[in-house]
Write an enzyme that holds these catalytic residues in place. Sequence first.
Site, short mmCIF file in Angstrom:
data_model
loop_
_atom_site.label_atom_id
_atom_site.label_comp_id
_atom_site.label_asym_id
_atom_site.label_seq_id
_atom_site.Cartn_x
_atom_site.Cartn_y
_atom_site.Cartn_z
N ASP A 33 43.83 -16.65 46.73
CA ASP A 33 44.12 -15.54 47.64
C ASP A 33 43.89 -14.18 46.96
O ASP A 33 43.97 -14.08 45.75
CB ASP A 33 45.58 -15.68 48.10
CG ASP A 33 45.86 -14.92 49.38
OD1 ASP A 33 44.91 -14.41 50.00
OD2 ASP A 33 47.05 -14.83 49.75
N HIS A 50 35.02 -11.67 48.13
CA HIS A 50 34.73 -13.10 48.28
C HIS A 50 33.62 -13.53 47.32
O HIS A 50 33.68 -14.59 46.70
CB HIS A 50 34.31 -13.42 49.72
CG HIS A 50 35.40 -13.16 50.72
ND1 HIS A 50 36.71 -13.53 50.51
CD2 HIS A 50 35.37 -12.56 51.95
CE1 HIS A 50 37.44 -13.18 51.56
NE2 HIS A 50 36.65 -12.59 52.44
N LEU A 144 35.39 -34.48 36.29
CA LEU A 144 36.30 -33.75 37.19
C LEU A 144 35.88 -33.86 38.65
O LEU A 144 34.70 -33.68 38.99
CB LEU A 144 36.30 -32.27 36.78
CG LEU A 144 37.18 -31.36 37.65
CD1 LEU A 144 38.58 -31.24 37.08
CD2 LEU A 144 36.58 -29.98 37.81
C1 V07 Z 1 34.58 -19.32 49.34
C2 V07 Z 1 35.02 -17.76 47.40
C3 V07 Z 1 36.22 -18.07 46.57
C4 V07 Z 1 37.45 -17.32 46.97
C5 V07 Z 1 38.11 -17.81 48.23
C6 V07 Z 1 37.46 -17.59 49.57
C7 V07 Z 1 36.00 -17.26 49.58
C8 V07 Z 1 33.18 -21.54 47.01
C9 V07 Z 1 32.96 -22.24 48.16
C10 V07 Z 1 32.40 -23.58 48.28
C11 V07 Z 1 32.79 -24.44 49.30
C12 V07 Z 1 32.26 -25.74 49.39
C13 V07 Z 1 31.38 -26.17 48.44
C14 V07 Z 1 30.96 -25.34 47.43
C15 V07 Z 1 31.47 -24.05 47.34
C16 V07 Z 1 33.47 -21.43 49.17
C17 V07 Z 1 34.08 -20.68 51.25
C18 V07 Z 1 34.61 -19.53 50.71
C19 V07 Z 1 34.11 -20.91 52.71
F1 V07 Z 1 30.88 -27.42 48.50
N1 V07 Z 1 33.77 -20.38 47.26
N2 V07 Z 1 33.96 -20.28 48.58
N3 V07 Z 1 33.50 -21.63 50.50
N4 V07 Z 1 35.15 -18.17 48.78
#
Ligand code: V07
Length: 256
Positions: A33, A50, A144
């Site tokens: 968050d 983000h 992991l």
């Molecule tokens: C998102 C970046 C990190 C902070 C929190 C919210 C925003 C990595 C992914 C992701 C998801 C699936 C995957 C590989 C990477 C991601 C969303 C948002 C929607 F297989 N960061 N991140 N997906 N944030």
Amino acid sequence: MLGRFFRRKDNQDSTEVPLDLTNIPSHIAIIMDGNGRWAKKRGLPRIAGHREGTKVIKKIVKKANELGVSILTLYAFSTENWKRPKDEVDFLLKLPESFLNTYLPELIEENVQVRIMGEKSNLPAHTVRAVDTAIEQTQHNDGLILNFALNYGSRYELSKAIQQIASDVKTGSLSIEDINEDLVSAHLFRPELKDPDLLIRTSGEIRLSNFMLWQLAYTELWFTDTFWPDFSEDELVQAVKDYQLRGRRFGGVQSG
Ligand code: V07
């Protein structure tokens, strides 16, 4: 900083104790968050926060892997996140692709297994394609487990489990007396993953926000005011040390 309300009674400071490599939490879950607030503080758009947040994931995965953590679950997108402005939702749902385009080769190299926990059916096809590729390309790894909660909500997950269990009762393949805790756990999205030992939430909010409500029944909770883009390997180690200072009893009494 250790959460204000969760300091141990004897006030022992985890920064002064050594890390016990024989007592590493095997499953760590993180609510990442504070990306929007991190950006606002710098006069940047929320999406810049983000984007910065994805870089931190890579560092934390590497450190968790080094520590010997078996499962890292990250809350990336909740079922409530659809309520955000469309531009932000569109941007968020491109992050899995951009994250994987940048880091998948390194994750493969580091023997990481990618998994997803959530409802895929209403995600954009481009997002699903990217995550499916990553899951497939890492399925023979045995290091992991990196489990992304994507379009995840705990009450939704439990509702789906209850629907399936009720349907099995209706068709006669299950009798009501066989419904117990293990059966419920077996109907959740990722039944193969043991419950988290440690939950970390960044950015100062002291609540669970519909995240893994069933699975967190006995989990140690650790809160920090740090915004996710500022979260570091050192703070992960501090959270693990604090975990190690707590006596887990799972409802029983402490031995010794
Ligand atoms: C998102 C970046 C990190 C902070 C929190 C919210 C925003 C990595 C992914 C992701 C998801 C699936 C995957 C590989 C990477 C991601 C969303 C948002 C929607 F297989 N960061 N991140 N997906 N944030």
